[in-house]
Design an enzyme around this catalytic site. Structure first.
Site, PDB file in Angstrom:
ATOM      1  N   GLY A   1       2.544   2.294  10.673  1.00 51.39           N
ATOM      2  CA  GLY A   1       3.506   3.273  10.554  1.00 51.39           C
ATOM      3  C   GLY A   1       4.342   3.460  11.953  1.00 51.39           C
ATOM      4  O   GLY A   1       5.050   4.580  12.136  1.00 51.39           O
TER       5      GLY A   1
ATOM      6  N   ASN B   1       0.943  -1.127  -0.016  1.00 47.99           N
ATOM      7  CA  ASN B   1      -0.106  -0.150   0.017  1.00 47.99           C
ATOM      8  C   ASN B   1       0.959   1.155   0.086  1.00 47.99           C
ATOM      9  O   ASN B   1       1.440   1.497   0.925  1.00 47.99           O
ATOM     10  CB  ASN B   1      -0.777  -0.013   1.261  1.00 47.99           C
ATOM     11  CG  ASN B   1      -1.645   1.252   1.439  1.00 47.99           C
ATOM     12  OD1 ASN B   1      -1.844   2.145   0.447  1.00 47.99           O
ATOM     13  ND2 ASN B   1      -2.427   1.321   2.467  1.00 47.99           N
TER      14      ASN B   1
ATOM     15  N   GLU C   1      -5.807  -4.837  10.546  1.00 47.08           N
ATOM     16  CA  GLU C   1      -4.745  -3.681  10.849  1.00 47.08           C
ATOM     17  C   GLU C   1      -5.088  -3.131  12.017  1.00 47.08           C
ATOM     18  O   GLU C   1      -5.917  -2.125  11.843  1.00 47.08           O
ATOM     19  CB  GLU C   1      -4.563  -2.625   9.500  1.00 47.08           C
ATOM     20  CG  GLU C   1      -4.059  -3.391   8.325  1.00 47.08           C
ATOM     21  CD  GLU C   1      -3.478  -2.458   7.375  1.00 47.08           C
ATOM     22  OE1 GLU C   1      -2.425  -2.670   6.807  1.00 47.08           O
ATOM     23  OE2 GLU C   1      -4.286  -1.102   7.091  1.00 47.08           O
TER      24      GLU C   1
ATOM     25  N   GLU D   1      -6.758   4.933   7.583  1.00 39.77           N
ATOM     26  CA  GLU D   1      -6.577   6.678   7.344  1.00 39.77           C
ATOM     27  C   GLU D   1      -7.728   7.075   6.364  1.00 39.77           C
ATOM     28  O   GLU D   1      -7.974   8.180   6.869  1.00 39.77           O
ATOM     29  CB  GLU D   1      -5.307   6.488   6.412  1.00 39.77           C
ATOM     30  CG  GLU D   1      -4.051   6.386   7.363  1.00 39.77           C
ATOM     31  CD  GLU D   1      -2.930   5.572   6.388  1.00 39.77           C
ATOM     32  OE1 GLU D   1      -2.810   5.610   5.242  1.00 39.77           O
ATOM     33  OE2 GLU D   1      -2.024   5.296   7.217  1.00 39.77           O
TER      34      GLU D   1
ATOM     35  N   SER E   1       3.217  -2.140  10.250  1.00 39.29           N
ATOM     36  CA  SER E   1       4.647  -2.258  10.528  1.00 39.29           C
ATOM     37  C   SER E   1       5.221  -3.692  10.108  1.00 39.29           C
ATOM     38  O   SER E   1       6.195  -4.389  10.624  1.00 39.29           O
ATOM     39  CB  SER E   1       4.923  -2.046  11.835  1.00 39.29           C
ATOM     40  OG  SER E   1       4.515  -0.623  12.008  1.00 39.29           O
TER      41      SER E   1
ATOM     42  N   HIS F   1      -9.656   1.528   4.393  1.00 33.39           N
ATOM     43  CA  HIS F   1      -8.290   1.691   5.248  1.00 33.39           C
ATOM     44  C   HIS F   1      -8.455   2.581   6.219  1.00 33.39           C
ATOM     45  O   HIS F   1      -9.490   3.719   6.384  1.00 33.39           O
ATOM     46  CB  HIS F   1      -7.386   2.202   4.365  1.00 33.39           C
ATOM     47  CG  HIS F   1      -5.853   2.317   4.961  1.00 33.39           C
ATOM     48  ND1 HIS F   1      -5.513   3.225   5.861  1.00 33.39           N
ATOM     49  CD2 HIS F   1      -4.730   1.203   4.806  1.00 33.39           C
ATOM     50  CE1 HIS F   1      -4.033   2.706   6.134  1.00 33.39           C
ATOM     51  NE2 HIS F   1      -3.892   1.619   5.549  1.00 33.39           N
TER      52      HIS F   1
ATOM     53  N   LYS G   1       0.348   4.329  -0.306  1.00 34.48           N
ATOM     54  CA  LYS G   1      -0.215   5.499   0.139  1.00 34.48           C
ATOM     55  C   LYS G   1      -0.126   6.654  -0.710  1.00 34.48           C
ATOM     56  O   LYS G   1       0.051   6.267  -2.103  1.00 34.48           O
ATOM     57  CB  LYS G   1       0.229   5.797   1.451  1.00 34.48           C
ATOM     58  CG  LYS G   1      -0.213   4.480   2.292  1.00 34.48           C
ATOM     59  CD  LYS G   1       0.318   4.561   3.728  1.00 34.48           C
ATOM     60  CE  LYS G   1      -0.294   3.448   4.661  1.00 34.48           C
ATOM     61  NZ  LYS G   1      -0.093   3.517   6.037  1.00 34.48           N
TER      62      LYS G   1
HETATM   63  P1  PGA Z   1       2.760   0.079   7.393  1.00 32.92           P
HETATM   64  O1  PGA Z   1       1.426   0.453   7.020  1.00 32.92           O
HETATM   65  O2  PGA Z   1       3.334  -1.187   7.034  1.00 32.92           O
HETATM   66  O3  PGA Z   1       3.815   1.393   7.156  1.00 32.92           O
HETATM   67  O4  PGA Z   1       2.731   0.269   8.760  1.00 32.92           O
HETATM   68  C1  PGA Z   1       0.380  -0.303   6.766  1.00 32.92           C
HETATM   69  C2  PGA Z   1      -0.838   0.049   6.024  1.00 32.92           C
HETATM   70  O5  PGA Z   1      -1.185   1.037   6.574  1.00 32.92           O
HETATM   71  O6  PGA Z   1      -1.458  -0.627   5.318  1.00 32.92           O
END
Ligand code: PGA
Length: 252
Positions: free
Chosen positions: A172, A9, A166, A96, A212, A94, A11
């Protein structure tokens, strides 16, 4: 046996040049899709360029999509367009998007139906905040998300659907849920789907862990019984790191 699926992903990262550079680096080296489904989910304007160069074993996904075919929705992207340009997957719900654009479970449900209408595989994201985790409400909260998001779907669609578990506090942040914790919650998700649909669909449906994930922890996460792959942000941006992740899934 569920085939593992690793989805990057990206982003709001990578210009066109950077995205094409990534594709040139990885597409010849991605393991066979007989063993693992490898996906990169990029910003909308670059999707067509990536689809053209995806090669045999890599697929391209979008990061969001509207639930209607057409309309006066400035800035949105439609499923008919994504289908038209050959996009295979779409990340939906997601955390976010839920946090910054107020996406609700009901909207996510409509988007999942829309994705299936256009033959695009949805990757439904669910996950709890740290507050919910610490107050012991994780399972109830995620059950609520899953029940609404999957409303009205049929068993055949459930078998195709991908869920990404998640935990928001692990995205992140460098904090990963322990492999056992991730596996327990994923088992719970599978149980909810079993109750809502049937055993066969629940066992066929793939559930990824996300938050992560990186080369250093991917083997342990993928060694767990119910973790069928990963949705990866940061560690999917670098070609070498992405290839380590998809190759780790081949061993599962
Ligand atoms: P990350 O993000 O691997 O940077 O923690 C995962 C995601 O948001 O899908």
């Amino acid at each position: 046996m569920r085939k593992p699926i690793i989805a990057g992903n990206w982003k709001m990262f990578k210009t066109r040049d950077e995205a094409l550079g990534f594709i040139y680096n990885v597409n010849m080296n991605v393991p066979s899709s007989e063993y693992v489904d490898s996906v990169v989910c990029a910003q909308a304007p670059i999707l067509r360029d990536l689809v053209k160069r995806q090669g045999d074993n890599l697929k391209v996904g979008a990061q969001n999509m509207h639930y209607l075919d057409t309309g006066a929705y400035t800035g949105e992207v439609s499923a008919p367009l994504l289908e038209n340009i050959g996009v295979s997957y779409v990340v939906l719900g997601h955390s976010e998007r839920r946090a910054y654009y107020n996406e609700t479970d009901n909207e996510v449900n409509k988007k999942i139906h829309q994705a299936f209408r256009y033959g695009i595989t949805p990757i439904l994201c669910v996950g709890e905040s740290l507050e919910l985790r610490e107050s012991g409400k994780t399972n109830d909260f995620i059950k609520g998300q899953v029940v609404v998001a999957l409303k009205g779907l049929g068993s055949e669609q459930i078998k195709e659907l991908v869920i990404a578990y998640e935990p928001i506090w692990a995205i992140g942040t460098g904090k990963t849920a322990t492999a056992e914790m991730a596996n327990d919650t994923i088992k719970e998700i599978r149980n909810v789907v079993r109750e809502l649909f049937d055993n066969e669909s629940a066992e066929a449906m793939r559930i990824q862990y996300g938050g992560s994930v990186k080369p250093a922890n991917v083997d342990e996460l993928l060694s767990m019984s119910d973790i069928d792959g990963a949705l990866v942000g940061g560690a999917s941006l670098d070609p070498e790191s992405f290839l380590i992740l998809v190759n780790a899934a081949v061993k599962k």
